[in-house]
Design an enzyme around this catalytic site. Structure first.
Site, PDB file in Angstrom:
ATOM      1  N   ARG A  11      -3.940  10.023   3.569  1.00 46.88           N
ATOM      2  CA  ARG A  11      -2.752  10.836   3.791  1.00 46.88           C
ATOM      3  C   ARG A  11      -2.006  11.089   2.484  1.00 46.88           C
ATOM      4  NH1 ARG A  11      -2.346  13.962   7.638  1.00 46.88           N
ATOM      5  NH2 ARG A  11      -0.282  14.827   7.734  1.00 46.88           N
ATOM      6  N   ARG A  63      -9.114   0.010   3.793  1.00 49.80           N
ATOM      7  CA  ARG A  63      -8.216   1.003   3.175  1.00 49.80           C
ATOM      8  C   ARG A  63      -6.867   0.371   2.822  1.00 49.80           C
ATOM      9  NH1 ARG A  63      -6.751   5.399   6.822  1.00 49.80           N
ATOM     10  NH2 ARG A  63      -5.271   5.507   5.129  1.00 49.80           N
ATOM     11  N   ASP A  69       5.095  20.310   8.121  1.00 56.42           N
ATOM     12  CA  ASP A  69       6.136  21.351   8.079  1.00 56.42           C
ATOM     13  C   ASP A  69       7.382  20.909   7.309  1.00 56.42           C
ATOM     14  OD1 ASP A  69       6.284  19.605  10.433  1.00 56.42           O
ATOM     15  OD2 ASP A  69       8.119  20.700  10.887  1.00 56.42           O
ATOM     16  N   GLN A  70       7.775  19.652   7.445  1.00 53.46           N
ATOM     17  CA  GLN A  70       9.006  19.198   6.773  1.00 53.46           C
ATOM     18  C   GLN A  70       8.809  19.096   5.254  1.00 53.46           C
ATOM     19  OE1 GLN A  70      12.015  18.806   8.622  1.00 53.46           O
ATOM     20  NE2 GLN A  70      10.598  19.849   9.999  1.00 53.46           N
ATOM     21  N   ASP A  78       3.701   0.533  12.159  1.00 54.74           N
ATOM     22  CA  ASP A  78       2.478  -0.019  11.562  1.00 54.74           C
ATOM     23  C   ASP A  78       2.232  -1.476  11.980  1.00 54.74           C
ATOM     24  OD1 ASP A  78       2.179   2.424  10.411  1.00 54.74           O
ATOM     25  OD2 ASP A  78       2.817   1.820   8.404  1.00 54.74           O
ATOM     26  N   ARG A  84      -0.225  15.246  12.893  1.00 51.84           N
ATOM     27  CA  ARG A  84       0.459  14.811  11.668  1.00 51.84           C
ATOM     28  C   ARG A  84       0.826  16.053  10.856  1.00 51.84           C
ATOM     29  NH1 ARG A  84      -1.978   9.229   9.234  1.00 51.84           N
ATOM     30  NH2 ARG A  84       0.111   9.189   8.359  1.00 51.84           N
ATOM     31  N   PRO A  85       1.847  16.793  11.314  1.00 50.26           N
ATOM     32  CA  PRO A  85       2.191  18.054  10.640  1.00 50.26           C
ATOM     33  C   PRO A  85       2.803  17.819   9.255  1.00 50.26           C
ATOM     34  CG  PRO A  85       3.781  17.562  12.384  1.00 50.26           C
ATOM     35  CD  PRO A  85       2.750  16.484  12.440  1.00 50.26           C
ATOM     36  N   CYS A 141      -5.184   7.992   8.830  1.00 56.11           N
ATOM     37  CA  CYS A 141      -5.447   7.500  10.189  1.00 56.11           C
ATOM     38  C   CYS A 141      -5.173   8.592  11.213  1.00 56.11           C
ATOM     39  CB  CYS A 141      -4.546   6.298  10.492  1.00 56.11           C
ATOM     40  SG  CYS A 141      -4.946   4.838   9.528  1.00 56.11           S
ATOM     41  N   LYS A 187       0.831  -1.213   0.000  1.00 56.72           N
ATOM     42  CA  LYS A 187       0.000   0.000   0.000  1.00 56.72           C
ATOM     43  C   LYS A 187       0.861   1.256   0.000  1.00 56.72           C
ATOM     44  CE  LYS A 187      -1.746   1.806   3.967  1.00 56.72           C
ATOM     45  NZ  LYS A 187      -1.708   3.241   4.246  1.00 56.72           N
ATOM     46  N   ASN A 188       1.807   1.335   0.929  1.00 52.06           N
ATOM     47  CA  ASN A 188       2.517   2.606   1.103  1.00 52.06           C
ATOM     48  C   ASN A 188       3.511   2.893  -0.022  1.00 52.06           C
ATOM     49  OD1 ASN A 188       0.956   3.223   3.270  1.00 52.06           O
ATOM     50  ND2 ASN A 188       2.468   2.598   4.816  1.00 52.06           N
TER      51      ASN A 188
HETATM   52  C1  EPZ Z   1       3.870   6.943   6.651  1.00 47.51           C
HETATM   53  O1  EPZ Z   1       3.129   8.042   7.188  1.00 47.51           O
HETATM   54  C2  EPZ Z   1       2.889   5.815   6.498  1.00 47.51           C
HETATM   55  N1  EPZ Z   1       1.833   6.224   5.594  1.00 47.51           N
HETATM   56  C3  EPZ Z   1       2.334   5.422   7.859  1.00 47.51           C
HETATM   57  O2  EPZ Z   1       1.550   4.261   7.688  1.00 47.51           O
HETATM   58  C4  EPZ Z   1       3.481   5.088   8.813  1.00 47.51           C
HETATM   59  O3  EPZ Z   1       2.982   4.884  10.114  1.00 47.51           O
HETATM   60  C5  EPZ Z   1       4.508   6.213   8.846  1.00 47.51           C
HETATM   61  O4  EPZ Z   1       4.934   6.557   7.502  1.00 47.51           O
HETATM   62  C6  EPZ Z   1       5.753   5.856   9.637  1.00 47.51           C
HETATM   63  O5  EPZ Z   1       6.357   4.703   9.079  1.00 47.51           O
HETATM   64  C7  EPZ Z   1       2.054   6.198   4.282  1.00 47.51           C
HETATM   65  O6  EPZ Z   1       3.103   5.839   3.798  1.00 47.51           O
HETATM   66  C8  EPZ Z   1       0.917   6.617   3.418  1.00 47.51           C
HETATM   67  P1  EPZ Z   1       6.056  10.249   8.646  1.00 47.51           P
HETATM   68  P2  EPZ Z   1       3.738   9.511   7.135  1.00 47.51           P
HETATM   69  O7  EPZ Z   1       6.088  11.467   7.817  1.00 47.51           O
HETATM   70  O8  EPZ Z   1       4.547   9.653   5.910  1.00 47.51           O
HETATM   71  C9  EPZ Z   1       6.509  13.607  12.069  1.00 47.51           C
HETATM   72  C10 EPZ Z   1      -0.317   2.875   7.810  1.00 47.51           C
HETATM   73  O9  EPZ Z   1      -0.872   2.326   8.774  1.00 47.51           O
HETATM   74  N2  EPZ Z   1       6.442  14.614  10.970  1.00 47.51           N
HETATM   75  O10 EPZ Z   1       7.172   9.261   8.539  1.00 47.51           O
HETATM   76  O11 EPZ Z   1       2.624  10.462   7.382  1.00 47.51           O
HETATM   77  C11 EPZ Z   1       5.168  12.915  12.286  1.00 47.51           C
HETATM   78  O12 EPZ Z   1       4.324  13.695  13.114  1.00 47.51           O
HETATM   79  C12 EPZ Z   1       0.122   4.314   7.909  1.00 47.51           C
HETATM   80  O13 EPZ Z   1      -0.126   2.311   6.718  1.00 47.51           O
HETATM   81  C13 EPZ Z   1       6.678  15.941  11.261  1.00 47.51           C
HETATM   82  O14 EPZ Z   1       6.932  16.319  12.418  1.00 47.51           O
HETATM   83  O15 EPZ Z   1       4.685   9.472   8.424  1.00 47.51           O
HETATM   84  C14 EPZ Z   1       5.585  11.609  12.904  1.00 47.51           C
HETATM   85  O16 EPZ Z   1       5.772  11.768  14.289  1.00 47.51           O
HETATM   86  C15 EPZ Z   1      -0.289   4.971   9.199  1.00 47.51           C
HETATM   87  N3  EPZ Z   1       6.623  16.864  10.239  1.00 47.51           N
HETATM   88  C16 EPZ Z   1       6.944  11.321  12.247  1.00 47.51           C
HETATM   89  O17 EPZ Z   1       7.372  12.562  11.693  1.00 47.51           O
HETATM   90  C17 EPZ Z   1       6.336  16.506   8.945  1.00 47.51           C
HETATM   91  O18 EPZ Z   1       6.326  17.371   8.077  1.00 47.51           O
HETATM   92  C18 EPZ Z   1       6.896  10.287  11.133  1.00 47.51           C
HETATM   93  O19 EPZ Z   1       5.912  10.675  10.170  1.00 47.51           O
HETATM   94  C19 EPZ Z   1       6.115  15.142   8.661  1.00 47.51           C
HETATM   95  C20 EPZ Z   1       6.160  14.212   9.692  1.00 47.51           C
END
Ligand code: EPZ
Length: 427
Positions: free
Chosen positions: A93, A397, A125-126, A305, A122-123, A117, A22-23
């Site tokens: 997302r 999903r 900013d990055q 996950d 879920r910011p 989810c 999926k991802n």
């Molecule tokens: C991806 O989400 C996955 N989703 C998530 O899977 C997964 O839990 C996550 O990566 C971590 O492995 C998809 O790939 C569609 P991140 P993502 O950006 O990209 C912080 C599932 O069940 N952050 O790696 O949204 C954030 O708050 C889903 O399949 C910032 O601070 O996750 C978190 O604490 C749920 N600023 C950490 O980074 C930003 O701009 C990791 O988030 C972006 C993220």
């Protein structure tokens, strides 16, 4: 409203085949926008997140043809509207990957703030910091993220924390920027590598995906390709835990065992027997289950996950286990549901203390998100009596045909009720 009804107690036996990731798919399909020619994508999972991505592509003017159940031909040449409205973006997302892809392709995009989810804050900013560094202007107005650039120029970007989404989005935007982009503190997840491989197969020049530093040298254009998505690490891990929890013996086919290592090692520590083959893995449960501690981390650490699923297994183990969530602020909502089934788990912030109770009892429960739903299915499969799971749209999903796959290996699980879509029409 549809529900799963599970009669627990059956051991999972036989063979199950894992679908495409999926991802990875939710990043690769938007990435097709960058191509000047049609692309053929194989091993696409048949899940509702992909249905939404296809709807977004169609709304933009792309042509999408289903060549068979898991193969899509996407022709991005007639894209006319670089916008993802709220009605579509709210569902997942990954809708924000269209920001990076459209910025890279035509220099502008407007995408409604994404859904997905609810795992705490879920910011984005990055993502915006990365786009800014490449020379784009970014703004959030009336719930829409707007990005635009006259000209994208390669840059050196250091993410404050490891983020899958921002790593992917910046890769998408940088692939056609002028010069070299270096992403430091990049995410190393298998789907990040799969996206880089896909983009390279279209003529991109990306090196280092799978390490902390990704280097992207911009190219002028990208051509069509035929590409097969990697198998889903988390679907495979979920079946591994389901086999272990039910004391079954399951051969899980179409996997990359290397991607499953952190899960395999934890299961072995708990007392589960595992055999690895080239592209399959056999999981044999039924022995004594021991407590262990788990901390979720970015790849190659234990995946967040898989946290709800392994916590469910630990309720069956002897002794007290500690599960620490290292990625999300609020990923223990499902614990209340497991408690209804007899689990003894206390949560303090990002730490859960799981007292092994040996067995669970069927109860009516609600899937609070995708992986929470997977955990409740596992709980239902090994509980005594019947478990009724509501809000299964979360599960659909991300898991292709989960109830059919489970039934084929001996589970007693049925989907009952009126589909949500029919209910909506009737109201
Ligand atoms: C991806 O989400 C996955 N989703 C998530 O899977 C997964 O839990 C996550 O990566 C971590 O492995 C998809 O790939 C569609 P991140 P993502 O950006 O990209 C912080 C599932 O069940 N952050 O790696 O949204 C954030 O708050 C889903 O399949 C910032 O601070 O996750 C978190 O604490 C749920 N600023 C950490 O980074 C930003 O701009 C990791 O988030 C972006 C993220």
């Amino acid at each position: 409203m549809e529900k799963y009804l599970i009669k627990g107690g059956n051991k999972l036996h036989g063979e199950v085949t894992i679908s495409g990731a999926k991802n990875a798919a939710v990043a690769i399909l938007p990435a097709v926008v960058l191509s000047d020619e049609p692309c053929i994508i194989e091993n696409v999972p048949n899940i509702s997140d992909i249905d939404f991505i296809i709807k977004i592509l169609l709304a933009m003017g792309a042509e999408v043809t289903m060549l068979n159940r898991s193969t899509l031909r996407i022709d991005p040449r007639r894209i006319h509207t670089p916008v993802v409205e709220y009605d579509l973006a709210k569902n997942l997302r990954a809708s924000y990957y269209f920001l990076g892809a459209l910025l890279g392709k035509i220099g502008s995009a407007r995408v409604s703030m994404p859904g997905g989810c609810d795992l705490g804050a879920r910011p984005v900013d990055q993502h915006l910091k990365g786009f800014n560094s490449l020379g784009a202007e970014c703004a959030v107005e009336h719930g829409m993220i707007r990005v635009s650039a006259e000209h994208l120029v390669g840059a050196h970007i250091y993410f404050d924390g490891v983020t899958v989404g921002a790593t992917i989005n910046v890769m998408l935007a940088a692939v056609k920027a002028d010069g070299l982009t270096v992403i430091e503190n990049a995410a190393k997840e298998p789907h990040v590598v799969d996206l880089a491989n896909f983009l390279n197969s279209m003529g991109a020049d990306i090196m280092g995906a799978g390490t902390d530093v990704i280097k992207i040298r911009g190219v002028k254009s990208l051509h069509g390709t035929q590409y097969s998505i990697i198998p889903d690490q988390i679907e495979a891990g979920t079946f591994m835990v389901a086999a272990a929890a039910t004391g079954g013996d399951l051969l899980i086919k179409n996997v990359i065992p290397k991607h499953l290592e952190s899960i395999t090692v934890k299961l072995q520590k708990i007392g589960v027997y595992i055999e690895e083959y080239d592209d399959s893995i056999r999981v044999v449960g039924g022995g004594h289950l021991e407590k262990t501690n788990v901390k979720t981390m970015p790849h190659p650490g234990f995946p967040t996950d898989m946290q709800p699923q392994i916590t469910t297994l630990l309720t069956l183990a002897e002794g007290t286990s500690i599960v620490t969530e290292g990625v999300w602020d609020n990923r223990f909502k499902y614990v209340n549901e497991l408690r209804r089934m007899g689990a003894d788990i206390s949560v303090d912030g990002k730490v859960a203390v799981v007292e092994g109770v040996g067995h669970l009892m069927g109860a009516p429960v609600k899937a609070t998100d995708l992986r929470a739903g997977a955990a409740l299915i596992i709980a239902g499969l090994c509980a005594s009596g019947t478990t009724e799971i509501e809000d299964i749209h979360h599960i659909e999903r991300g898991y292709e045909d989960i109830e059919k796959k489970l039934r084929s290996v001996g589970a007693d699980i049925r989907k009952v009720g009126i589909p949500d879509t029919m209910l909506a029409q009737a109201l």
